[in-house]
Design an enzyme around this catalytic site. Structure first.
Site, PDB file in Angstrom:
ATOM      1  N   GLU A  54      34.715 -25.677   7.373  1.00  0.00           N
ATOM      2  CA  GLU A  54      34.674 -24.079   7.047  1.00  0.00           C
ATOM      3  C   GLU A  54      35.756 -23.988   8.611  1.00  0.00           C
ATOM      4  O   GLU A  54      37.435 -22.892   8.564  1.00  0.00           O
ATOM      5  CB  GLU A  54      34.235 -22.639   7.800  1.00  0.00           C
ATOM      6  CG  GLU A  54      33.385 -22.357   6.398  1.00  0.00           C
ATOM      7  CD  GLU A  54      32.233 -21.677   6.338  1.00  0.00           C
ATOM      8  OE1 GLU A  54      30.917 -21.479   7.488  1.00  0.00           O
ATOM      9  OE2 GLU A  54      31.274 -22.356   5.469  1.00  0.00           O
ATOM     10  N   GLY A  95      22.838 -23.041   5.490  1.00  0.00           N
ATOM     11  CA  GLY A  95      23.212 -22.067   5.669  1.00  0.00           C
ATOM     12  C   GLY A  95      22.706 -20.962   5.125  1.00  0.00           C
ATOM     13  O   GLY A  95      22.061 -20.458   5.882  1.00  0.00           O
ATOM     14  N   GLY A  96      22.856 -20.402   3.985  1.00  0.00           N
ATOM     15  CA  GLY A  96      22.809 -18.918   3.298  1.00  0.00           C
ATOM     16  C   GLY A  96      21.352 -19.367   3.561  1.00  0.00           C
ATOM     17  O   GLY A  96      20.436 -17.933   4.063  1.00  0.00           O
ATOM     18  N   GLU A 120      28.541 -32.401   4.613  1.00  0.00           N
ATOM     19  CA  GLU A 120      28.231 -31.946   3.501  1.00  0.00           C
ATOM     20  C   GLU A 120      29.341 -31.386   2.945  1.00  0.00           C
ATOM     21  O   GLU A 120      30.800 -31.719   3.099  1.00  0.00           O
ATOM     22  CB  GLU A 120      28.697 -30.412   4.807  1.00  0.00           C
ATOM     23  CG  GLU A 120      27.922 -29.976   5.868  1.00  0.00           C
ATOM     24  CD  GLU A 120      27.960 -28.522   5.970  1.00  0.00           C
ATOM     25  OE1 GLU A 120      26.198 -28.215   6.674  1.00  0.00           O
ATOM     26  OE2 GLU A 120      28.461 -28.279   7.112  1.00  0.00           O
ATOM     27  N   SER A 176      24.328 -25.552  -0.140  1.00  0.00           N
ATOM     28  CA  SER A 176      23.281 -24.669  -0.552  1.00  0.00           C
ATOM     29  C   SER A 176      21.921 -25.278  -0.735  1.00  0.00           C
ATOM     30  O   SER A 176      21.811 -25.482  -1.629  1.00  0.00           O
ATOM     31  CB  SER A 176      24.226 -25.111  -1.808  1.00  0.00           C
ATOM     32  OG  SER A 176      24.872 -23.878  -2.430  1.00  0.00           O
ATOM     33  N   HIS A 186      32.846 -28.526  11.043  1.00  0.00           N
ATOM     34  CA  HIS A 186      32.307 -27.429  10.221  1.00  0.00           C
ATOM     35  C   HIS A 186      33.664 -27.389   9.318  1.00  0.00           C
ATOM     36  O   HIS A 186      34.467 -27.066   9.809  1.00  0.00           O
ATOM     37  CB  HIS A 186      31.717 -26.648  10.370  1.00  0.00           C
ATOM     38  CG  HIS A 186      31.116 -25.722   8.929  1.00  0.00           C
ATOM     39  ND1 HIS A 186      31.780 -25.034   8.479  1.00  0.00           N
ATOM     40  CD2 HIS A 186      29.442 -26.309   8.890  1.00  0.00           C
ATOM     41  CE1 HIS A 186      30.592 -24.418   7.537  1.00  0.00           C
ATOM     42  NE2 HIS A 186      29.686 -24.829   8.084  1.00  0.00           N
ATOM     43  N   GLY A 188      28.218 -22.915   0.301  1.00  0.00           N
ATOM     44  CA  GLY A 188      27.842 -21.392   0.035  1.00  0.00           C
ATOM     45  C   GLY A 188      28.411 -20.853  -1.588  1.00  0.00           C
ATOM     46  O   GLY A 188      28.475 -20.222  -2.058  1.00  0.00           O
ATOM     47  N   ASN A 212      22.555 -23.259   9.920  1.00  0.00           N
ATOM     48  CA  ASN A 212      23.981 -22.845  10.538  1.00  0.00           C
ATOM     49  C   ASN A 212      24.082 -21.290  10.427  1.00  0.00           C
ATOM     50  O   ASN A 212      24.285 -20.944   8.362  1.00  0.00           O
ATOM     51  CB  ASN A 212      24.811 -23.712  10.046  1.00  0.00           C
ATOM     52  CG  ASN A 212      26.629 -22.840  10.818  1.00  0.00           C
ATOM     53  OD1 ASN A 212      26.189 -22.527  10.754  1.00  0.00           O
ATOM     54  ND2 ASN A 212      26.910 -23.712   9.351  1.00  0.00           N
ATOM     55  N   TRP A 213      23.457 -20.556  11.024  1.00  0.00           N
ATOM     56  CA  TRP A 213      23.694 -19.067  10.685  1.00  0.00           C
ATOM     57  C   TRP A 213      24.882 -18.282  10.967  1.00  0.00           C
ATOM     58  O   TRP A 213      25.705 -17.375   9.796  1.00  0.00           O
ATOM     59  CB  TRP A 213      23.570 -17.601  11.858  1.00  0.00           C
ATOM     60  CG  TRP A 213      21.913 -18.629  12.071  1.00  0.00           C
ATOM     61  CD1 TRP A 213      20.796 -18.967  11.851  1.00  0.00           C
ATOM     62  CD2 TRP A 213      21.312 -17.413  12.441  1.00  0.00           C
ATOM     63  NE1 TRP A 213      19.785 -18.883  12.079  1.00  0.00           N
ATOM     64  CE2 TRP A 213      19.496 -17.469  12.675  1.00  0.00           C
ATOM     65  CE3 TRP A 213      20.827 -16.285  14.389  1.00  0.00           C
ATOM     66  CZ2 TRP A 213      18.719 -16.870  13.297  1.00  0.00           C
ATOM     67  CZ3 TRP A 213      20.127 -15.724  14.868  1.00  0.00           C
ATOM     68  CH2 TRP A 213      18.730 -16.537  13.956  1.00  0.00           C
ATOM     69  N   LYS A 214      25.958 -19.999  10.909  1.00  0.00           N
ATOM     70  CA  LYS A 214      27.629 -18.739  10.224  1.00  0.00           C
ATOM     71  C   LYS A 214      27.824 -16.901  11.049  1.00  0.00           C
ATOM     72  O   LYS A 214      27.674 -16.966  12.111  1.00  0.00           O
ATOM     73  CB  LYS A 214      28.038 -18.720   9.157  1.00  0.00           C
ATOM     74  CG  LYS A 214      27.665 -19.987   8.848  1.00  0.00           C
ATOM     75  CD  LYS A 214      28.762 -20.438   7.090  1.00  0.00           C
ATOM     76  CE  LYS A 214      28.074 -21.439   6.831  1.00  0.00           C
ATOM     77  NZ  LYS A 214      28.160 -22.382   5.270  1.00  0.00           N
TER      78      LYS A 214
HETATM   79  P1  13P Z   1      25.051 -23.187   2.522  1.00  0.00           P
HETATM   80  O1  13P Z   1      23.496 -23.445   2.146  1.00  0.00           O
HETATM   81  O2  13P Z   1      25.441 -22.077   2.359  1.00  0.00           O
HETATM   82  O3  13P Z   1      25.921 -23.645   1.205  1.00  0.00           O
HETATM   83  O4  13P Z   1      25.695 -23.268   4.070  1.00  0.00           O
HETATM   84  C1  13P Z   1      25.650 -24.970   4.293  1.00  0.00           C
HETATM   85  C2  13P Z   1      26.562 -25.100   5.120  1.00  0.00           C
HETATM   86  O5  13P Z   1      27.942 -24.777   5.495  1.00  0.00           O
HETATM   87  C3  13P Z   1      26.311 -25.334   7.332  1.00  0.00           C
HETATM   88  O6  13P Z   1      26.506 -25.650   7.460  1.00  0.00           O
END
Ligand code: 13P
Length: 254
Positions: A97, A233-234, A167, A212, A95, A173, A9-11
């Protein structure tokens, strides 16, 4: 046996030049990993680029959100048909967010889930509790409520065409990963809740862990019996990290 899936997930990250480099590295680095599936969920403007660079590879792609509406006067929104125009397989739905920052509630999430499914996309439905909720010992109630809203709206059988992602918000994050045991507990709870409706749907449904996930913790998470891969994510923005996570999934496929 459930085949593992690792989805990035590149956000809101990326750029034409860096995407090209990252995707080329991921394609090369996962070429020999055969026992798992891989995908990247990129920002809308890069779907065309993802399609162009990934169409002849084994990496699939998708979006991070989609409108619940088919078409019309919805400024700034993107429809399921548009995602299909760019060859998307997946759409991340609900998600945390989007729930926290863009006002998506269980009802909106259920509508988006239904729209994605109806269009033939595979929704990746995100569920998870906040730190306050975990500390108040209501994790199971929270994820159950989030899951039930979707089941009540689309029916249990629909889950066989979807992917779930647990999640925990406090692990996203933050560098603070749920322990494999903590994650497994919630994954087993979710699978059990689905099984209470239909065991035949529960057994094959993929439940990814997100929060994470890194190269150095992926293998132990993926070794858990109810963790079927990761939503990353990251670490999905760093080629070597993402490739290592994909390899851990390949090695850990049951
Ligand atoms: P991180 O891997 O950066 O913690 O993010 C997880 C996430 O929100 C994937 O959708």
């Amino acid at each position: 046996m459930r085949r593992k899936l690792v989805a990035g997930n590149w956000k809101m990250h990326g750029g034409i030049a860096q995407n090209r480099e990252l995707l080329a590295a991921i394609v090369a680095g996962t070429k020999t990993v055969q026992d798992a599936d891989f995908a990247v969920c990129v920002p809308y403007p890069y779907l065309f680029q993802a399609q162009s660079l990934l169409r002849d590879t084994s990496i699939q792609w998708g979006a991070q959100n989609v409108s619940q509406h088919e078409k019309g006067a919805y400024t700034g929104e993107v429809s399921t048909a548009m995602l299909l125009d760019f060859g998307c397989r997946y759409a991340i739905i609900g998600h945390s967010e989007r729930r926290a920052l863009y006002g998506e509630n269980d009802d909106t999430v259920a509508l988006k889930f239904a729209a994605a499914l109806q269009a033939g996309l595979t929704p990746i439905l995100c569920l998870g509790e906040t730190l306050d909720q975990r500390e108040a010992n209501v994790t199971e109630q929270v994820v159950a409520r989030q899951l039930d809203a979707v089941i009540e709206s689309v029916g249990i059988a629909a889950l066989s065409r979807a992917v779930l992602a647990y999640e925990p918000v406090w692990a996203i994050g933050t560098g603070r990963t749920a322990t494999p045991g903590q994650a497994q507990e919630v994954h087993a709870f979710l699978r059990g809740r689905i099984a209470a409706h239909d065991a035949g749907v529960a057994a094959p449904v993929k439940i990814l862990y997100g929060g994470s996930v890194k190269a150095d913790n992926a293998a132990e998470l993926f070794a858990m019996p109810d963790i079927d891969g990761g939503l990353v994510g990251g670490a999905s923005l760093v080629a070597d990290e993402f490739i290592a996570i994909c390899r851990a999934a390949g090695a850990g496929s049951r």
